[in-house]
Scaffold this motif. Sequence first.
Motif, PDB file in Angstrom:
ATOM      1  N   CYS A  17       0.823  -1.212   0.000  1.00 33.74           N
ATOM      2  CA  CYS A  17       0.000   0.000   0.000  1.00 33.74           C
ATOM      3  C   CYS A  17       0.856   1.261   0.000  1.00 33.74           C
ATOM      4  CB  CYS A  17      -0.942   0.017   1.202  1.00 33.74           C
ATOM      5  SG  CYS A  17      -2.327  -1.122   1.054  1.00 33.74           S
ATOM      6  N   ILE A 149      -5.734  11.944  -3.944  1.00 31.89           N
ATOM      7  CA  ILE A 149      -6.736  11.355  -3.044  1.00 31.89           C
ATOM      8  C   ILE A 149      -6.529   9.850  -2.923  1.00 31.89           C
ATOM      9  CG2 ILE A 149      -9.206  10.865  -2.803  1.00 31.89           C
ATOM     10  CD1 ILE A 149      -9.678  13.687  -4.030  1.00 31.89           C
ATOM     11  N   MET A 150      -6.275   9.178  -4.058  1.00 31.75           N
ATOM     12  CA  MET A 150      -6.041   7.732  -3.998  1.00 31.75           C
ATOM     13  C   MET A 150      -4.761   7.427  -3.229  1.00 31.75           C
ATOM     14  SD  MET A 150      -7.301   6.171  -7.651  1.00 31.75           S
ATOM     15  CE  MET A 150      -6.194   7.143  -8.655  1.00 31.75           C
ATOM     16  N   GLY A 153      -5.460   7.615   0.368  1.00 30.87           N
ATOM     17  CA  GLY A 153      -6.230   6.421   0.732  1.00 30.87           C
ATOM     18  C   GLY A 153      -5.341   5.202   0.921  1.00 30.87           C
ATOM     19  N   ALA A 157      -4.700   2.973   4.194  1.00 36.48           N
ATOM     20  CA  ALA A 157      -4.868   1.514   4.141  1.00 36.48           C
ATOM     21  C   ALA A 157      -3.596   0.798   4.583  1.00 36.48           C
ATOM     22  CB  ALA A 157      -5.262   1.081   2.728  1.00 36.48           C
TER      23      ALA A 157
END
Length: 170
Positions: A17, A149-150, A153, A157
């Motif tokens: 991630c 934004i991703m 995220g 995560a």
Amino acid sequence: MIRLFKHIDKYFGAIFCLIFALLLFYMHFDKFQLQSNSDLTIIRGELDSYSFLDDVGWRGGGKRYTFKLRNYINDFQISANHLELFSKIGFQGKVNSGHQLEIGILNDQIGLLNSPNERILAISIKDSEKEYLNSTKVILKEQGPAELIMGIGFVIAGFLAFVVKYKNLT
């Protein structure tokens, strides 16, 4: 060394991630800076040919839309990020070989014109009657923070994956 591989194995999800988040941050900050129509140069030419390929690539889900103008040796390409903004049906129904087009390209790519094996990104495409790819819509999409934004995220995560795995191991 073996101890390091055990930690990597234990925290693979978190590491994955975080690496993916870094890639997304890089994509966001490295993309071409398109702020306004003043960042574009308009070129004109007659359409020589075009190729709108669907279902190409590794898993058959990709698209590659390219075209050639008679007075340039380059292929011009519509970015995969902008295909939903392109009027493919309108273009195919109205534009034929020899049709005069105006293409908006990035100022940074002017030096690539007439260079073999270089693809030029088309930011706008229009003829005397219709616009097939609107530069204003492309600019708004490029200014969006989707990758940022991703990336955030994936950082969250990765942190949650680390915490969950750490608590399970202790």
